[in-house]
Design a protein around this motif. Structure first.
Motif, short mmCIF file in Angstrom:
data_model
loop_
_atom_site.label_atom_id
_atom_site.label_comp_id
_atom_site.label_asym_id
_atom_site.label_seq_id
_atom_site.Cartn_x
_atom_site.Cartn_y
_atom_site.Cartn_z
N GLU A 172 0.82 -1.21 0.00
CA GLU A 172 0.00 0.00 0.00
C GLU A 172 0.85 1.26 0.00
O GLU A 172 0.59 2.21 -0.73
CB GLU A 172 -0.96 0.03 1.20
CG GLU A 172 -2.09 -0.96 1.12
CD GLU A 172 -1.74 -2.29 1.81
OE1 GLU A 172 -0.67 -2.38 2.45
OE2 GLU A 172 -2.53 -3.22 1.68
N LEU A 173 1.89 1.27 0.83
CA LEU A 173 2.78 2.43 0.89
C LEU A 173 3.51 2.61 -0.44
O LEU A 173 3.60 3.74 -0.95
CB LEU A 173 3.78 2.29 2.03
CG LEU A 173 4.80 3.43 2.15
CD1 LEU A 173 4.10 4.78 2.31
CD2 LEU A 173 5.75 3.16 3.30
N SER A 174 3.99 1.54 -1.02
CA SER A 174 4.67 1.61 -2.31
C SER A 174 3.74 2.18 -3.39
O SER A 174 4.15 3.04 -4.18
CB SER A 174 5.14 0.21 -2.71
OG SER A 174 5.76 0.25 -3.97
N ARG A 175 2.50 1.76 -3.37
CA ARG A 175 1.51 2.25 -4.34
C ARG A 175 1.27 3.76 -4.15
O ARG A 175 1.23 4.52 -5.12
CB ARG A 175 0.22 1.46 -4.15
CG ARG A 175 -0.79 1.61 -5.22
CD ARG A 175 -1.91 0.57 -4.98
NE ARG A 175 -2.79 0.50 -6.09
CZ ARG A 175 -2.59 -0.16 -7.22
NH1 ARG A 175 -1.47 -0.83 -7.38
NH2 ARG A 175 -3.47 -0.16 -8.18
N LEU A 176 1.13 4.19 -2.90
CA LEU A 176 0.92 5.61 -2.63
C LEU A 176 2.13 6.45 -3.06
O LEU A 176 1.97 7.56 -3.59
CB LEU A 176 0.63 5.84 -1.15
CG LEU A 176 -0.73 5.35 -0.67
CD1 LEU A 176 -0.83 5.46 0.85
CD2 LEU A 176 -1.86 6.11 -1.34
N LEU A 177 3.32 5.93 -2.84
CA LEU A 177 4.53 6.64 -3.27
C LEU A 177 4.58 6.76 -4.80
O LEU A 177 4.99 7.80 -5.34
CB LEU A 177 5.78 5.96 -2.73
CG LEU A 177 5.97 6.07 -1.21
CD1 LEU A 177 7.13 5.21 -0.74
CD2 LEU A 177 6.16 7.52 -0.79
N ASP A 178 4.14 5.71 -5.50
CA ASP A 178 4.09 5.77 -6.97
C ASP A 178 3.06 6.81 -7.43
O ASP A 178 3.32 7.58 -8.35
CB ASP A 178 3.76 4.40 -7.56
CG ASP A 178 4.94 3.45 -7.53
OD1 ASP A 178 6.09 3.92 -7.48
OD2 ASP A 178 4.70 2.23 -7.55
#
Length: 151
Positions: free
Chosen positions: A4-10
């Motif tokens: 989820e965090l990786s997706r938000l950073l993208d």
């Protein structure tokens, strides 16, 4: 890092690319502007220019410079819809722009400026850890043409 965090950073990285697009275009920082695109990027502004889509850094720079070299512009973007799929993303972003040409330089007969409203439909790809624009299409929903002031 969680998925989820990786997706938000993208998401945020993609939004930042588009924000830089607007700033670098409006300030005419052509060296910075072109770094936002893949070398084989396709730009479709046929609706504005009547010209077919173009491909590659040189063609994109020629088109964009021609459009605003004699103008001051302010581009604003809002509410990006991002469909993320690994190292690719399809993005639709609402836009508004104001372009004011020097007297006699407006490509619209009798005009001096426009205010446009529409959307950018784009495909982004991640290359070497950086998000880049691989394809861009501008669709205008409405354009106000403002006449050159009478003397």
């Amino acid at each position: 890092m969680s998925e989820e965090l990786s997706r938000l950073l993208d998401y945020e990285a993609i939004r930042n690319v588009k924000a830089r697009y607007c700033r670098l275009l409006d300030t005419k920082d052509w060296d910075g502007f072109i770094t936002l695109f893949t070398p084989d990027a396709v730009m479709d502004v046929e609706e504005d220019t009547g010209n077919p889509p173009i491909t590659g850094h040189a063609a994109i720079l020629d088109q964009v410079r021609f459009a605003v070299i004699d103008a001051q512009s302010a581009h604003q973007i809002h509410s990006s819809e991002i469909d993320l799929r690994g190292d690719e993303a399809d993005v639709i972003t609402a836009m508004q722009d104001r372009v004011v040409w020097a007297p006699g330089k407006c490509p619209i007969p009798g005009g001096q400026s426009i205010t446009g409203f529409g959307h950018y439909t784009e495909r982004y790809v991640r290359r070497d850890g950086q998000w880049k624009i691989a394809a861009l299409k501008l669709t205008r929903l409405y354009v106000e043409v403002h006449p050159e002031p009478a003397l």
